[in-house]
Motif scaffolding. Structure first.
Motif, PDB file in Angstrom:
ATOM      1  N   ASP A  25      -5.794  -1.505  -5.096  1.00  0.00           N
ATOM      2  CA  ASP A  25      -5.225  -2.043  -3.862  1.00  0.00           C
ATOM      3  C   ASP A  25      -6.229  -2.993  -3.212  1.00  0.00           C
ATOM      4  O   ASP A  25      -7.209  -2.545  -2.617  1.00  0.00           O
ATOM      5  N   GLU A  26      -5.985  -4.267  -3.346  1.00  0.00           N
ATOM      6  CA  GLU A  26      -6.834  -5.308  -2.771  1.00  0.00           C
ATOM      7  C   GLU A  26      -8.320  -5.059  -3.029  1.00  0.00           C
ATOM      8  O   GLU A  26      -9.118  -4.960  -2.097  1.00  0.00           O
ATOM      9  N   SER A  37       0.839  -1.215   0.000  1.00  0.00           N
ATOM     10  CA  SER A  37       0.000   0.000   0.000  1.00  0.00           C
ATOM     11  C   SER A  37       0.863   1.250   0.000  1.00  0.00           C
ATOM     12  O   SER A  37       0.559   2.237  -0.675  1.00  0.00           O
ATOM     13  N   GLN A  64      -7.349   0.412  -0.521  1.00  0.00           N
ATOM     14  CA  GLN A  64      -7.586  -0.822   0.223  1.00  0.00           C
ATOM     15  C   GLN A  64      -8.732  -0.633   1.207  1.00  0.00           C
ATOM     16  O   GLN A  64      -9.606  -1.479   1.335  1.00  0.00           O
TER      17      GLN A  64
HETATM   18 MG   LIG Z   1      -1.996  -2.845   2.150  1.00  0.00          MG
END
Ligand SMILES: [Mg+2]
Ligand SMILES: Nc1ncnc2c1ncn2[C@@H]1O[C@H](COP(=O)(O)OP(=O)(O)O)[C@@H](O)[C@H]1O
Lengths: 254, 429, 319
Positions: A173-174, A45, A87
């Motif tokens: 991000d994810e 991240s 995220q």
């Molecule tokens: Mg992360």
């Protein structure tokens, strides 16, 4: 024009005395789908924050289409053609889904800070939002407040904000973190559809998803990229198995 | 409790039952009827004051409600607009220009808008606390500068003007309060329509986005600072129009108009009225404005009532008066008010008793303290009471405390009931 | 400026700075723990002054110096418990507005009880003498006493922060603000205590400042903005920053009054004795501006300039 969408050269970031990103080198080729994997706390991240301008790097270079963007403010980087998702869901909670998306398409359609016409009259905005709602499968929720959406719907909107800006390079991000198995499958399909023809760098934990969608994979461990390669190469890489997957056969479990 | 109903109402903008023009027709109709219903110079002057404050509060809500910015110095632009308009009038009258008086607010508004761009540029780097502090600092600066430049701000007594000096136009000579009412009413419609329109534009939407999540706005390609700066300038401009109208109405402008007290007043009006409903600030301006005009004759404690009302709204009904109305409206439309009526009536009744107790306490307090010279005998809410009598104080305390304490169990029952009716979701925390 | 004026101005600057810090330290503590800039802080200061005045009539100044801050502290704790804690769920804006409304109500309530004019809160007889003489001018003992009280309070505060459990939590929250969120709702008692102690500090400041500054209903409104200037310029949440900023403001405000200089004088040295009239009346105004007139403006100028160029403040870590 470089063939790489993003090129990262010897990027470093430290918070006080702690080095979090320790000399990252990474290339995102134009048009490829590239997965970034690594254990929790590896700095994935943080790396995204550096690329997207949320954080300033301590040193090193980031090139977007050959143009240096390190240390620039986020908005400039968006204008240069890169956008991202977060995220932790980062949407406009008290606005409707439609309003969220309208904000995201305003810049690329050239309306910017305009006060010349009401949004309802901006045909291009309406058309684009309708298309996005359809694509994100949120049409039935268009007038719902964003904070009243279910978790997967909020993640879809988060993704929508990233893709709506029209950038040709995307950092996700994810995007599927915290989803159930069936939700993940639907989300993956969605991601594949909306990123068609763009360059994608994505953090993901689910090995099944990664091996299905990624052209290449990079492995980030303790702030360093220890390997980059095709899924097969990564699977076979003993250093990766050692450092990241823990045991040589962990991937079977995934 | 009512918050949730508001949110439900807000989340369905497409389902408004009335066409968009109907409220505006109603507004214009009311503006026509008001001076007929309340004739007389004093009444019409009050209406003029209320209209001016309504515009001012609407402009403040561009910051507070729409962009989520707490300005502690909005009166700066109200006052500067008034001074600019006044000096413009004086200058033009001296030069013998025939500038129509109704257009004077345009000058005050434009001036304030330009100053607002500058102020906004300074204040807009961050939202939240830094914004509040910079606006406070800037307004204190402007206020303190007033003492240094008497030729602009006048001395203690301000700068006065004669609004008739510019001559007649549009068939009016502007001697009467009714002529001014026409000007204020027209400007009210223009400003309200303009600001309503603003909420529908891209910049207006971005203001909401900055309020909700300023950081995310940057990742969509926008500068939150620019958004803040322009909304600040727009709010300043409209405040300048309101300030010009105030100057025309009273034919005088003083530094009080750009001081902290006026900034506080507009904050109270806007918040009490309700920041999330477009006409909420207008409601607040009217209610607080009337309280100011009428209550100040009735009781020395009117400022205290203001403050208590404000705290009550902050603690219990953050949607403001308009929020309560909209929430109730949504409940009625959903047919869910009926089952709650008995409880609501009981709560309301007890609330009124408690309120009566609080009013007695405050009035007795003033009679015992500040106004002791007027004697201890006083009529409060029709009852003869004695500021030195134990009975009076006892009754007041009993009502205030007893009412408040007996409401508490009812409130939790109401909450359970609203839960059952599906009006209240899970705990937002 | 003579040496006597200079040395007295320095003394008074330090004194005023310490008084400001007595207030700013409480404000900073509260801000660090709860993230709320308490608009009512100066109001607690005022309540302290009025209570000090009222109590010292009955029980004498020194018992009042103890009792009044205690009452103010309890008042503060109650405000936290039954007010601030309730509006917490509406976010920072709700909390900010709540304290704003509270300041408004306290000012009105003080007027209701004590009236609009100033109170005759004099220096106690026991301290009404000259402490020492400098260049032939006496310095009042009460001012020395104020300084002693302020320093004693800081010593006590420091012990509290470094030697007690609660103090350690509070101190940790000064340096690691994110820890506060981890403490979360599990420490409402600490919040209440900090708010109470912060208010009590303001109460002490009120009692010792009451006889020197004028005890009147506008004292909160005139001091409040200056306090914000201090905590913002010093850096929100930083005690050392607040200390430095308190002294800076103390010096600016004291010396502005002491320096007798105007724009006209400055131009006079340059040989220009009259304002060029063709530039208009505004320049004639500016011509007469004196340092004493600029005094009240400088803190705000400092605030605005600081926020624009160094938003984190002098010693601040948080922007
Ligand atoms: Mg992360
Ligand atoms: N602002 C910050 N200050 C200090 N440390 C940080 C900060 N942000 C992240 N970190 C640390 O950096 C490391 C990497 O975090 P992150 O990039 O979120 O990891 P990942 O996304 O790979 O799980 C973590 O140990 C985290 O604690």
């Amino acid at each position: 024009m470089s063939a790489n969408a993003i090129e990262i050269r010897d990027l470093r970031k430290s918070f006080g005395p702690v080095d979090i990103i320790r000399g990252v080198n990474l290339e995102l080729r134009a048009g490829e789908r590239h997965a970034l994997i690594g254990p929790n706390g590896a700095g994935k991240s943080t790396l995204f924050h550096l690329i997207s301008g949320r954080l300033r790097p301590t040193s090193g270079k980031i090139l977007l289409h050959g143009q240096e963007i390190q240390g620039k403010p986020p908005a400039r980087i968006v204008h240069a053609g890169l956008s991202r998702s977060f995220q932790i869901t980062n949407i406009f909670p008290e606005m409707t889904v439609l309003e969220n998306l309208r904000c995201a398409v305003l810049w690329k359609l050239g309306h910017r800070y305009s006060v010349l016409r009401p949004l309802g009259r901006l045909r291009d905005v309406e058309a684009e939002c309708t298309r996005l709602l359809e694509e994100l499968r949120l049409t039935h929720r268009r007038t719902s407040r964003a904070d009243s959406l279910s978790y997967p719907e909020q993640r879809a909107l988060e993704l929508g904000l990233a893709v709506a800006s029209g950038a040709d390079t995307l950092l996700l991000d994810e995007p599927m973190a915290g989803m159930s198995h069936s939700e993940t499958a639907a989300a993956l399909e969605l991601i594949m559809a909306v990123t068609e023809g763009r360059s994608l760098l994505m953090v993901e934990h689910d090995m099944g998803v990664i091996f299905e969608m990624a052209d290449r994979i990079s492995v980030l461990v303790y702030g360093e990229v220890i390997a980059t390669g095709t899924p097969e190469e990564i699977r076979a890489n003993p250093a990766v198995q050692e450092a990241y997957l823990g045991t040589p056969n962990a991937e079977e479990a995934a | 409790m009512t918050m949730n109903a508001i949110e439900t109402a807000r989340s369905r903008p497409g389902q408004t039952l009335l066409p968009a023009t109907l409220p505006w027709a109603a507004v214009i109709a009311v503006l026509f009827i008001l001076p007929l219903a309340f004739p007389g110079t004093a009444m019409v002057s009050t209406l003029n004051y209320l209209g001016t404050m309504a515009i001012f509060a609407l402009s403040y809500n561009v910051l507070l409600g729409q962009t989520g910015l707490l300005s502690l110095g909005h009166a700066t632009f109200f006052g500067l607009g008034g001074f600019i308009a006044t000096h413009a009038l004086l200058g033009m009258a001296e030069a013998g220009w025939a500038f129509p008086l109704p257009l004077l607010p345009l000058i005050g508004g434009l001036g304030a808008f330009v100053l607002g761009i500058f102020g906004g540029w300074l204040a807009s780097g961050k939202g939240g606390m830094p914004f509040a502090m910079i606006t406070l600092g800037l307004s204190e600066l402007v206020y303190a500068a007033a003492a240094i430049f008497p030729s602009i701000y006048g001395s203690e007594e301000g700068v006065s003007m004669d609004r008739m000096e510019l001559g007649s136009s549009f068939g009016m000579d502007y001697g009467s309060a009714t002529d001014i009412y026409v000007i204020v009413a027209v400007w009210f419609v223009i400003c309200a329509a303009g600001l309503k329109y603003f909420t529908t534009t891209p910049l207006g939407l971005l203001a909401n986005a900055v309020r909700d999540n300023a950081e995310r706005v940057e990742f969509l390609g926008f500068s939150a600072r620019r958004v803040r700066m322009w909304t600040y300038a727009i709010a300043a401009g409209v405040a300048g129009i309101a300030g010009s109208l105030a100057a025309i109405n009273f034919e005088i402008i003083t530094v009080i108009e750009l001081g902290a007290a006026t900034s506080t007043l507009v904050l109270l009006m806007t918040y009490i009225g309700g920041t999330r409903v477009f006409f909420g600030p207008v409601l607040g301006a009217v209610v607080i404005g009337l309280m100011k005009v009428w209550l100040s004759d009735l009781t020395p404690a009117w400022m205290l009532y203001f403050g208590l009302l404000f705290i009550f709204v902050v603690m219990v009904a953050p949607g403001g008066l308009a929020g309560i109305l909209v929430g109730a409206g949504a409940m009625i439309r959903a047919g869910r008010l009926g089952p709650q009526l008995p409880l609501l009536a009981a709560i309301g009744g007890l609330g009124l008793l408690s309120l009566a107790g609080v009013i007695m306490l405050i009035e007795l307090g003033y009679r015992a303290g500040l106004d002791a010279a007027l004697g201890s005998q006083i009529r409060i809410l029709g009852l003869p009471m004695d500021a030195h009598g134990l009975n009076s104080w006892g009754l007041a305390a009993l009502l205030a405390l007893g009412g408040a304490l007996s409401i508490r169990p009812l409130l939790s029952r109401l909450e359970t009931l609203q839960h059952r009716l599906g009006l209240k979701g899970g705990d937002p925390a | 400026m003579g040496l006597d004026v200079l040395s007295f101005s320095i003394l008074n600057s330090v004194l005023y700075g310490m008084l400001l810090f007595l207030l700013a330290s409480g404000l900073t503590l509260i801000f660090s723990m709860m993230g709320v800039l308490n608009f009512a802080h100066a109001s607690f200061f005022m309540v302290g002054a009025y209570l000090g005045y009222e109590l010292s009539k009955d029980i004498g100044f020194f018992p009042a110096l103890v009792l009044a801050p205690l009452i103010v502290g309890v008042l503060g704790a109650l405000v936290e418990r039954y007010g601030l804690r309730r509006v917490h769920r509406f976010g920072h804006l709700g909390e900010l507005l709540f304290t704003f409304g509270l300041a408004f109500v306290i000012e009105e309530a003080v007027q209701m009880i004590w009236g609009r004019s100033s109170q005759n809160f004099g220096v106690p007889a026991a301290l009404d003498f000259t402490a020492f003489e400098l260049f032939g001018t006496g310095y009042p003992a009460f001012r020395v006493f104020m300084l002693v009280v302020a320093v004693a309070v800081f010593a006590g505060l420091w012990l509290l922060l470094t030697k007690t459990r609660v103090g350690l939590i509070v101190k940790a929250s000064l340096t690691h603000p994110e820890m506060v969120s981890m403490l979360g709702h599990n420490v409402p008692m600490v919040f209440m205590a900090v708010f109470g102690v912060g208010s009590a500090l303001a109460g002490i400041a009120g009692v010792i400042a009451g006889p020197v500054l004028v005890t009147q209903p506008s004292m909160a409104a005139s001091l409040g903005p200056i306090l914000f200037v201090i905590v913002v310029v010093g850096g929100l949440g930083s005690l050392s920053g607040a200390f430095i900023a308190s002294l800076i403001i103390g010096f600016i405000q004291t010396f502005a009054v002491a320096i007798d200089l105007s724009v006209r004088d400055v131009f006079g040295w340059l040989g220009v004795s009259e304002a060029p009239t063709f530039l208009g009346p505004v320049f004639t105004d500016a011509w007469g501006v004196s340092v004493a007139q600029l005094g009240p403006v400088i803190p705000y100028l400092l605030l605005v300039v600081m926020l624009i160029f160094r938003p984190a403040g002098l010693v601040g870590k948080r922007g």
